[in-house]
Design a protein around this motif. Structure first.
Motif, PDB file in Angstrom:
ATOM      1  N   ALA A   1     -21.725  80.837 -89.043  1.00  0.00           N
ATOM      2  CA  ALA A   1     -20.760  81.910 -88.777  1.00  0.00           C
ATOM      3  C   ALA A   1     -20.574  82.138 -87.277  1.00  0.00           C
ATOM      4  O   ALA A   1     -19.470  82.436 -86.806  1.00  0.00           O
ATOM      5  CB  ALA A   1     -21.216  83.199 -89.462  1.00  0.00           C
ATOM      6  N   ALA A   2     -21.661  81.991 -86.498  1.00  0.00           N
ATOM      7  CA  ALA A   2     -21.558  82.173 -85.045  1.00  0.00           C
ATOM      8  C   ALA A   2     -20.606  81.148 -84.424  1.00  0.00           C
ATOM      9  O   ALA A   2     -19.878  81.467 -83.473  1.00  0.00           O
ATOM     10  CB  ALA A   2     -22.944  82.062 -84.411  1.00  0.00           C
ATOM     11  N   ASP A   3     -20.584  79.929 -84.961  1.00  0.00           N
ATOM     12  CA  ASP A   3     -19.669  78.903 -84.455  1.00  0.00           C
ATOM     13  C   ASP A   3     -18.217  79.286 -84.749  1.00  0.00           C
ATOM     14  O   ASP A   3     -17.328  79.059 -83.921  1.00  0.00           O
ATOM     15  CB  ASP A   3     -19.994  77.548 -85.093  1.00  0.00           C
ATOM     16  N   THR A   4     -17.982  79.868 -85.923  1.00  0.00           N
ATOM     17  CA  THR A   4     -16.626  80.290 -86.278  1.00  0.00           C
ATOM     18  C   THR A   4     -16.130  81.398 -85.355  1.00  0.00           C
ATOM     19  O   THR A   4     -15.005  81.344 -84.838  1.00  0.00           O
ATOM     20  CB  THR A   4     -16.588  80.769 -87.733  1.00  0.00           C
ATOM     21  N   TRP A   5     -16.953  82.417 -85.120  1.00  0.00           N
ATOM     22  CA  TRP A   5     -16.551  83.516 -84.241  1.00  0.00           C
ATOM     23  C   TRP A   5     -16.367  83.037 -82.807  1.00  0.00           C
ATOM     24  O   TRP A   5     -15.465  83.497 -82.094  1.00  0.00           O
ATOM     25  CB  TRP A   5     -17.587  84.637 -84.300  1.00  0.00           C
ATOM     26  N   PHE A   6     -17.224  82.127 -82.362  1.00  0.00           N
ATOM     27  CA  PHE A   6     -17.109  81.577 -81.004  1.00  0.00           C
ATOM     28  C   PHE A   6     -15.792  80.826 -80.846  1.00  0.00           C
ATOM     29  O   PHE A   6     -15.097  80.968 -79.831  1.00  0.00           O
ATOM     30  CB  PHE A   6     -18.297  80.657 -80.737  1.00  0.00           C
ATOM     31  N   THR A   7     -15.425  80.039 -81.836  1.00  0.00           N
ATOM     32  CA  THR A   7     -14.175  79.281 -81.779  1.00  0.00           C
ATOM     33  C   THR A   7     -12.964  80.198 -81.854  1.00  0.00           C
ATOM     34  O   THR A   7     -11.975  80.019 -81.125  1.00  0.00           O
ATOM     35  CB  THR A   7     -14.129  78.255 -82.915  1.00  0.00           C
ATOM     36  N   LEU A   8     -13.017  81.200 -82.734  1.00  0.00           N
ATOM     37  CA  LEU A   8     -11.893  82.128 -82.862  1.00  0.00           C
ATOM     38  C   LEU A   8     -11.671  82.921 -81.577  1.00  0.00           C
ATOM     39  O   LEU A   8     -10.524  83.226 -81.210  1.00  0.00           O
ATOM     40  CB  LEU A   8     -12.145  83.085 -84.024  1.00  0.00           C
ATOM     41  N   LEU A   9     -12.756  83.257 -80.886  1.00  0.00           N
ATOM     42  CA  LEU A   9     -12.621  83.980 -79.617  1.00  0.00           C
ATOM     43  C   LEU A   9     -11.814  83.181 -78.613  1.00  0.00           C
ATOM     44  O   LEU A   9     -10.919  83.716 -77.939  1.00  0.00           O
ATOM     45  CB  LEU A   9     -14.011  84.297 -79.055  1.00  0.00           C
ATOM     46  N   PHE A  10     -12.093  81.894 -78.523  1.00  0.00           N
ATOM     47  CA  PHE A  10     -11.368  81.058 -77.569  1.00  0.00           C
ATOM     48  C   PHE A  10      -9.984  80.675 -78.082  1.00  0.00           C
ATOM     49  O   PHE A  10      -9.115  80.327 -77.283  1.00  0.00           O
ATOM     50  CB  PHE A  10     -12.182  79.801 -77.251  1.00  0.00           C
ATOM     51  N   ALA A  11      -9.779  80.733 -79.396  1.00  0.00           N
ATOM     52  CA  ALA A  11      -8.452  80.449 -79.938  1.00  0.00           C
ATOM     53  C   ALA A  11      -7.453  81.528 -79.548  1.00  0.00           C
ATOM     54  O   ALA A  11      -6.239  81.278 -79.478  1.00  0.00           O
ATOM     55  CB  ALA A  11      -8.523  80.307 -81.453  1.00  0.00           C
ATOM     56  N   LEU A  12      -7.936  82.738 -79.277  1.00  0.00           N
ATOM     57  CA  LEU A  12      -7.047  83.819 -78.871  1.00  0.00           C
ATOM     58  C   LEU A  12      -6.487  83.608 -77.463  1.00  0.00           C
ATOM     59  O   LEU A  12      -5.426  84.154 -77.135  1.00  0.00           O
ATOM     60  CB  LEU A  12      -7.792  85.160 -78.926  1.00  0.00           C
ATOM     61  N   LEU A  13      -7.194  82.838 -76.629  1.00  0.00           N
ATOM     62  CA  LEU A  13      -6.769  82.680 -75.236  1.00  0.00           C
ATOM     63  C   LEU A  13      -5.448  81.935 -75.097  1.00  0.00           C
ATOM     64  O   LEU A  13      -4.503  82.457 -74.489  1.00  0.00           O
ATOM     65  CB  LEU A  13      -7.877  81.984 -74.447  1.00  0.00           C
ATOM     66  N   PRO A  14      -5.315  80.696 -75.624  1.00  0.00           N
ATOM     67  CA  PRO A  14      -4.011  80.024 -75.483  1.00  0.00           C
ATOM     68  C   PRO A  14      -2.902  80.727 -76.254  1.00  0.00           C
ATOM     69  O   PRO A  14      -1.747  80.709 -75.819  1.00  0.00           O
ATOM     70  CB  PRO A  14      -4.274  78.614 -76.031  1.00  0.00           C
ATOM     71  N   ALA A  15      -3.251  81.359 -77.388  1.00  0.00           N
ATOM     72  CA  ALA A  15      -2.226  82.083 -78.137  1.00  0.00           C
ATOM     73  C   ALA A  15      -1.691  83.259 -77.315  1.00  0.00           C
ATOM     74  O   ALA A  15      -0.470  83.483 -77.246  1.00  0.00           O
ATOM     75  CB  ALA A  15      -2.813  82.576 -79.458  1.00  0.00           C
ATOM     76  N   GLY A  16      -2.598  84.011 -76.672  1.00  0.00           N
ATOM     77  CA  GLY A  16      -2.158  85.116 -75.833  1.00  0.00           C
ATOM     78  C   GLY A  16      -1.365  84.658 -74.630  1.00  0.00           C
ATOM     79  O   GLY A  16      -0.356  85.279 -74.263  1.00  0.00           O
ATOM     80  N   ALA A  17      -1.796  83.549 -74.000  1.00  0.00           N
ATOM     81  CA  ALA A  17      -1.062  83.036 -72.840  1.00  0.00           C
ATOM     82  C   ALA A  17       0.323  82.555 -73.226  1.00  0.00           C
ATOM     83  O   ALA A  17       1.307  82.765 -72.484  1.00  0.00           O
ATOM     84  CB  ALA A  17      -1.856  81.889 -72.205  1.00  0.00           C
ATOM     85  N   LEU A  18       0.433  81.932 -74.415  1.00  0.00           N
ATOM     86  CA  LEU A  18       1.751  81.457 -74.870  1.00  0.00           C
ATOM     87  C   LEU A  18       2.670  82.629 -75.185  1.00  0.00           C
ATOM     88  O   LEU A  18       3.869  82.598 -74.847  1.00  0.00           O
ATOM     89  CB  LEU A  18       1.561  80.577 -76.111  1.00  0.00           C
TER      90      LEU A  18
END
Length: 278
Positions: A255-272
């Motif tokens: 689960a920690a890997d999923t939350w870690f990945t989702l946290l960084f997935a928000l970065l390019p989405a927010g920048a776009l």
């Protein structure tokens, strides 16, 4: 020599970032790189820098160790800075200079350096520094074997029969092992030349270049010798690409890997989204 080597070196500290799945860390690095490319201002870059600083602090690795990773690329960073400074926004034309405040005029030619060009140069170097540091985080918190297995696990679903991913993983693993060995061999040759009277510190640039060229032949021969010995060793042990084999440590996505990945997935989405809105 190994103590000074930074590339491909794992620094164990027992942090939670070290315990994450390598596939999660590789995915986070790719998402962070995409966010850096999409960011077009200091506000977005500041958010990325704060997140990167928080993750770096979580690894419990001294900050000076991360700063050392930029030293081999300092000349490339200087080139990027100067290129953006002289060829970036507001440089090279009178029309562009009116769009930004000119800092000074270069008397050797009709080139006007502006605050916009300086900002673009600093922004480009900052992006590059963040990319270097975050890439170092991946290698500092993951062993070469686990890193190669993580890449293999990510490529295997899209490769034909899985052998392409295994070949790439083996190639990367051997490269990470060969880099320190070749550097150590070059250091040994330099010490042997110094013992024969070659004072490297007192030489001029031309003599240093000639000395470095003299390293090319023995290091190349040593690399081919090591490769031949490694090939013989693999054949003697019956190693074959695509053969079924087990691993001592199995990759486990938590689960920690999923939350870690989702946290960084928000970065390019927010920048776009910010790019589209602006």
């Amino acid at each position: 020599m190994r103590d000074k080597l930074i590339i491909g070196r794992m620094i164990p500290t027992g942090s939670k970032v070290h315990g994450l799945d390598p596939r999660a860390k590789i995915t986070a690095m790719l998402l962070f790189t995409a966010a850096l490319i999409l960011s077009d201002g200091w506000a977005q870059l500041a958010v990325l820098a704060l997140l990167a600083a928080a993750v770096l602090a979580a690894t419990k690795i001294p900050p000076k160790t991360y700063l050392r990773t930029m030293r081999p690329l300092r000349w490339l960073m200087l080139f990027v800075f100067l290129f953006q400074l002289f060829a970036g926004p507001g440089a090279g034309s009178a029309e562009a200079s009116t769009a930004a405040t000119a800092l000074w005029t270069w008397t050797a030619g009709p080139v006007t350096l502006t605050s916009a060009g300086l900002s673009a140069a600093l922004l480009a170097v900052s992006r590059m520094a963040l990319l270097i540091v975050f890439t170092a985080l991946l290698t500092f918190t993951t062993t070469p074997s686990m890193l190669s297995r993580g890449i293999e696990g990510m490529l295997k679903p899209i490769s034909r029969g899985g052998t392409g991913a295994e070949r790439f993983s083996l190639m990367m693993r051997l490269a990470l092992r060969f880099i320190p060995a070749l550097l150590e061999e070059a250091q040994t040759i330099l010490k042997a030349q110094a013992a024969r009277g070659a004072d490297y510190e007192e030489m001029n640039a031309k003599d240093k270049a000639r000395l470095l060229l003299s390293l090319l032949v023995p290091v190349t021969v040593g690399a081919f010798r090591r490769a031949e010995e490694l090939t013989t060793s693999l054949e003697a042990r019956g190693y074959r690409i695509g053969a079924p084999r087990t691993a001592y440590r199995q990759l486990a996505w938590r689960a920690a890997d999923t939350w870690f990945t989702l946290l960084f997935a928000l970065l390019p989405a927010g920048a776009l989204i910010m790019r589209l809105v602006s």
